[in-house]
Enzyme design. Structure first.
Site, PDB file in Angstrom:
ATOM      1  N   GLU A 156      91.061 -24.253 109.217  1.00  0.00           N
ATOM      2  CA  GLU A 156      90.953 -24.010 110.924  1.00  0.00           C
ATOM      3  C   GLU A 156      91.999 -22.952 110.445  1.00  0.00           C
ATOM      4  O   GLU A 156      93.510 -22.944 110.271  1.00  0.00           O
ATOM      5  CB  GLU A 156      92.490 -25.659 110.589  1.00  0.00           C
ATOM      6  CG  GLU A 156      91.791 -26.783 110.973  1.00  0.00           C
ATOM      7  CD  GLU A 156      90.427 -26.873 111.599  1.00  0.00           C
ATOM      8  OE1 GLU A 156      91.155 -26.740 113.211  1.00  0.00           O
ATOM      9  OE2 GLU A 156      89.658 -28.172 111.632  1.00  0.00           O
ATOM     10  N   CYS A 197      97.338 -21.563 117.806  1.00  0.00           N
ATOM     11  CA  CYS A 197      96.482 -21.036 117.874  1.00  0.00           C
ATOM     12  C   CYS A 197      95.211 -21.404 119.091  1.00  0.00           C
ATOM     13  O   CYS A 197      94.202 -20.341 118.391  1.00  0.00           O
ATOM     14  CB  CYS A 197      96.018 -22.040 116.530  1.00  0.00           C
ATOM     15  SG  CYS A 197      95.680 -23.524 116.859  1.00  0.00           S
ATOM     16  N   SER A 236      95.558 -18.671 108.631  1.00  0.00           N
ATOM     17  CA  SER A 236      95.425 -17.258 109.180  1.00  0.00           C
ATOM     18  C   SER A 236      94.221 -16.962 108.579  1.00  0.00           C
ATOM     19  O   SER A 236      94.373 -17.486 107.815  1.00  0.00           O
ATOM     20  CB  SER A 236      96.728 -16.453 108.884  1.00  0.00           C
ATOM     21  OG  SER A 236      96.396 -16.191 107.614  1.00  0.00           O
ATOM     22  N   PRO A 237      93.563 -15.993 109.326  1.00  0.00           N
ATOM     23  CA  PRO A 237      91.995 -16.527 107.937  1.00  0.00           C
ATOM     24  C   PRO A 237      92.322 -15.392 107.142  1.00  0.00           C
ATOM     25  O   PRO A 237      91.430 -15.563 106.073  1.00  0.00           O
ATOM     26  CB  PRO A 237      90.982 -15.146 109.616  1.00  0.00           C
ATOM     27  CG  PRO A 237      91.533 -15.442 110.664  1.00  0.00           C
ATOM     28  CD  PRO A 237      93.192 -16.092 110.572  1.00  0.00           C
TER      29      PRO A 237
HETATM   30  N1  LIG Z   1      92.870 -23.473 113.666  1.00  0.00           N
HETATM   31  C1  LIG Z   1      93.918 -24.129 113.899  1.00  0.00           C
HETATM   32  O1  LIG Z   1      93.729 -25.469 114.139  1.00  0.00           O
HETATM   33  C2  LIG Z   1      95.539 -22.933 113.443  1.00  0.00           C
HETATM   34  C3  LIG Z   1      96.645 -24.153 114.298  1.00  0.00           C
HETATM   35  C4  LIG Z   1      97.728 -23.013 113.577  1.00  0.00           C
HETATM   36  C5  LIG Z   1      97.381 -21.696 113.182  1.00  0.00           C
HETATM   37  N2  LIG Z   1      96.870 -21.646 113.223  1.00  0.00           N
HETATM   38  C6  LIG Z   1      96.617 -20.227 112.888  1.00  0.00           C
HETATM   39  O2  LIG Z   1      97.476 -19.946 111.847  1.00  0.00           O
HETATM   40  C7  LIG Z   1      98.407 -18.595 111.919  1.00  0.00           C
HETATM   41  C8  LIG Z   1      99.862 -18.550 111.804  1.00  0.00           C
HETATM   42  O3  LIG Z   1     100.203 -19.743 110.769  1.00  0.00           O
HETATM   43  P1  LIG Z   1     101.028 -19.084 110.006  1.00  0.00           P
HETATM   44  O4  LIG Z   1     101.795 -17.564 109.855  1.00  0.00           O
HETATM   45  O5  LIG Z   1     101.910 -20.194 108.717  1.00  0.00           O
HETATM   46  O6  LIG Z   1      99.717 -19.033 108.726  1.00  0.00           O
HETATM   47  P2  LIG Z   1      99.888 -18.175 106.920  1.00  0.00           P
HETATM   48  O7  LIG Z   1      98.294 -18.078 107.259  1.00  0.00           O
HETATM   49  O8  LIG Z   1     100.600 -17.351 107.055  1.00  0.00           O
HETATM   50  O9  LIG Z   1     100.594 -19.794 106.567  1.00  0.00           O
HETATM   51  C9  LIG Z   1      99.719 -21.414 106.507  1.00  0.00           C
HETATM   52  C10 LIG Z   1      99.754 -21.661 105.207  1.00  0.00           C
HETATM   53  O10 LIG Z   1      99.589 -20.259 103.981  1.00  0.00           O
HETATM   54  C11 LIG Z   1     100.572 -20.219 103.098  1.00  0.00           C
HETATM   55  N3  LIG Z   1     100.187 -18.997 102.180  1.00  0.00           N
HETATM   56  C12 LIG Z   1     101.108 -18.221 103.058  1.00  0.00           C
HETATM   57  N4  LIG Z   1     100.923 -16.488 102.274  1.00  0.00           N
HETATM   58  C13 LIG Z   1     100.007 -17.371 101.642  1.00  0.00           C
HETATM   59  C14 LIG Z   1      99.176 -16.480 100.229  1.00  0.00           C
HETATM   60  N5  LIG Z   1      98.693 -15.634  99.725  1.00  0.00           N
HETATM   61  N6  LIG Z   1      98.566 -17.764  99.319  1.00  0.00           N
HETATM   62  C15 LIG Z   1      98.540 -18.744  99.778  1.00  0.00           C
HETATM   63  N7  LIG Z   1      99.468 -19.112 100.988  1.00  0.00           N
HETATM   64  C16 LIG Z   1      99.512 -18.518 101.816  1.00  0.00           C
HETATM   65  C17 LIG Z   1     101.752 -20.672 103.300  1.00  0.00           C
HETATM   66  O11 LIG Z   1     102.995 -20.869 102.727  1.00  0.00           O
HETATM   67  C18 LIG Z   1     101.727 -21.647 104.894  1.00  0.00           C
HETATM   68  O12 LIG Z   1     101.692 -22.886 104.202  1.00  0.00           O
HETATM   69  C19 LIG Z   1      97.544 -18.212 112.841  1.00  0.00           C
HETATM   70  O13 LIG Z   1      96.747 -16.946 112.731  1.00  0.00           O
HETATM   71  C20 LIG Z   1      96.994 -19.003 113.503  1.00  0.00           C
HETATM   72  O14 LIG Z   1      96.236 -19.250 114.550  1.00  0.00           O
HETATM   73  C21 LIG Z   1      95.130 -22.564 112.593  1.00  0.00           C
END
Ligand SMILES: NC(=O)c1ccc[n+]([C@@H]2O[C@H](COP(=O)([O-])OP(=O)(O)OC[C@H]3O[C@@H](n4cnc5c(N)ncnc54)[C@H](O)[C@@H]3O)[C@@H](O)[C@H]2O)c1
Length: 483
Positions: free
Chosen positions: A225, A259, A204-205
């Site tokens: 990403e 995504c 996520s952003p």
């Molecule tokens: N651009 C792309 O290729 C792409 C692909 C898939 C998903 N996404 C995006 O990802 C998001 C959904 O995925 P998600 O819920 O797993 O994302 P997320 O950001 O919650 O988690 C991604 C990773 O970050 C880690 N994480 C979570 N919170 C954290 C923190 N506070 N500090 C450090 N690390 C942390 C998680 O353990 C995980 O491994 C959506 O916004 C989606 O659009 C983007």
């Protein structure tokens, strides 16, 4: 677990000894990988491809256990997509690794220059849960192709896949090349304290910003990403049946947890009702062909967990409370994290569903009048990861591509642009930093080292060395005027 500080002076506070040891093991191994040729790197990737082929059922089973992802969707979006990345990399790796000669400007006549590609070193891949296999192994392929050692942290929300990825690493790689570390936010936070040479983060952003801040501490390179609200525009000239088929597939694949899923549809007002009718028919055909109910379909995944189910159910409730009409679907069942493929009309622009990334099977339709209104609507929001245009009018297509900024775009299609190995994949602004896939992925994990070779003794630059006599100044005048 005992605590220890990493020997590197630049590292911050306290990192577990287990993590330090893993990081040091990888760092010590980087010279070995650095010296490898294309054949050695290709052998490693072939071993990975063979493991995936041999574990197809295990991958399907893990994905089904994590969020009831249909096996066919796993085949297409987790296994094929990963294998395609490996295949493309294997076909081009030797070429990508070759130093690239560049021309010589007149001012440097007599020199020879090239770009050579060196591995960055120890890289971190942090993966999300929505395509937990592909989005972990895909970047790993690029990292290994570029000659790096790698720590992979899968998402904690898909534990079956995370465990499978650990087994993959143990069975395919030397522990000094690749290590998979399972864990959640705490593990991620700890990892982010280490001085990685590159961090490839998909998520996520919000977390992307945390990653970028942590990377700044060591000036680690980053590829982010991220996500956001990817719009689809359907104009009055579009083939509505075709658009409906592609929108429904792109939106409800993986239960909308994609995504690049079309987040919302801007539809030209006169064709909205017909588009809804077409979408309703496609939803029925795809997910409820025998009338047994979508909840009994084996072609439709579940929401990953209760928290995300509650978030989506809340978005749906809020949309309805602020005036939206459920045109198709709308059924929810918290016991099995089920949300039916849902199409909403009359959605208030300030409702939550139009403010945050939906990331689930809810599709709001927003009518528009002119193309510039549609472009303005999109441009008033953070830059999306993908933009979809459905039209038969070439000028409309050009207008929307030229007047909307997005990471990528597809015309009369959804999602599949990310499966094209020759196209860069990534966002812009809020939807990401840097590009992935194929050659772009290889470059993301490489340092493009610029090299200039001068013949000994001979150099026109010497004419400009101090002392800055009138003759030197005349040479500089010539340089500024002609070169
Ligand atoms: N651009 C792309 O290729 C792409 C692909 C898939 C998903 N996404 C995006 O990802 C998001 C959904 O995925 P998600 O819920 O797993 O994302 P997320 O950001 O919650 O988690 C991604 C990773 O970050 C880690 N994480 C979570 N919170 C954290 C923190 N506070 N500090 C450090 N690390 C942390 C998680 O353990 C995980 O491994 C959506 O916004 C989606 O659009 C983007």
């Amino acid at each position: 677990m005992a605590a220890a500080t990493l020997s590197a002076p630049e590292t911050s506070p306290v990192i577990s000894s287990e993590l330090c040891a893993a990081f040091e093991r990888l760092r010590a191994h980087t010279p070995v990988l650095r010296r490898e040729d294309a054949t050695a790197r290709a052998t490693r990737l072939r071993r990975l491809a063979a493991w995936i082929t041999g574990n197809r059922v295990a991958i399907q089973t893990a994905l089904y256990a994590d969020f009831r992802k249909p096996a066919a969707e796993t085949d297409l979006t987790e296994i094929w997509s990963t294998q395609a990345e490996i295949k493309h990399t294997l076909a081009h790796l030797r070429q990508w690794m070759k130093p690239r000669r560049v021309g010589t400007p007149l001012s440097l006549l007599g020199t020879t220059s090239w770009v050579q590609y060196e591995p960055k070193g120890v890289c971190l891949v942090m993966a999300p849960w929505n395509y937990p296999f592909y989005l972990a192994v895909g970047p790993l392929v690029s990292a290994l192709a570029a000659g790096n050692c790698c720590v992979l942290k899968p998402s904690e929300l898909t534990p079956h896949v995370a465990t499978l990825l650990r087994r993959l690493a143990e069975e395919v790689f030397d522990p000094a090349e690749v290590v998979v570390l399972e864990g959640g936010k705490d593990m991620a936070t700890e990892l982010l304290r280490l001085p990685f040479d590159h961090i490839f983060f998909t998520g996520s952003p919000e977390v992307g910003k945390i990653v970028m801040r942590a990377a700044a501490e060591h000036l680690s390179g980053v590829t982010l990403e991220l996500g956001g609200k990817s719009p689809a525009v359907v104009d009055a000239t579009a083939n509505l049946r075709d658009a409906a088929e592609k929108l429904v597939w792109g939106k409800f694949l993986n239960a909308g947890q994609t995504c690049v899923a079309p987040d919302y549809v801007l539809v030209q007002e006169p064709v909205q009702a017909e588009l809804v009718r077409e979408m309703e028919a496609v939803i029925r055909r795809n997910y409820n062909p025998a009338g047994a109910g979508v909840e009994n379909s084996e072609s439709f995944a579940r929401i990953v967990n209760q928290q995300h189910f509650n978030r989506l159910a809340g978005l749906l409730e809020d949309a309805q409370a602020t005036g939206a009409t459920v045109a198709v679907g709308g059924e929810v069942d918290g016991r099995q994290c089920f949300i039916a493929p849902t199409v909403l009309t009359q959605v208030a622009p300030d409702s939550r569903i139009m403010q945050e990334e939906i990331f689930g099977p809810l599709l709001p339709l927003v009518p528009f009048g002119t193309l510039s209104e549609a472009a303005d609507f999109i441009n008033a929001r953070p830059k999306p990861l993908a933009q979809y245009v459905f039209t038969r009018n070439a000028e409309n297509q050009r207008y929307l591509l030229d007047n909307v900024s997005a990471g990528g775009a597809a015309v009369n299609e959804t999602i599949v642009h990310l499966g094209h190995s020759e196209l860069p994949f990534g966002g812009v602004g809020n939807s990401g930093v840097g590009k992935a896939h194929g050659h772009y992925g290889f470059l993301a994990f490489s340092n493009e080292k610029a090299v200039l070779r001068q013949r000994i003794g001979r150099t026109s630059i010497k004419l400009l060395y101090p002392p800055y006599t009138p003759k030197v100044r005349r040479m500089l005048d010539l340089l500024l005027r002609y070169l």
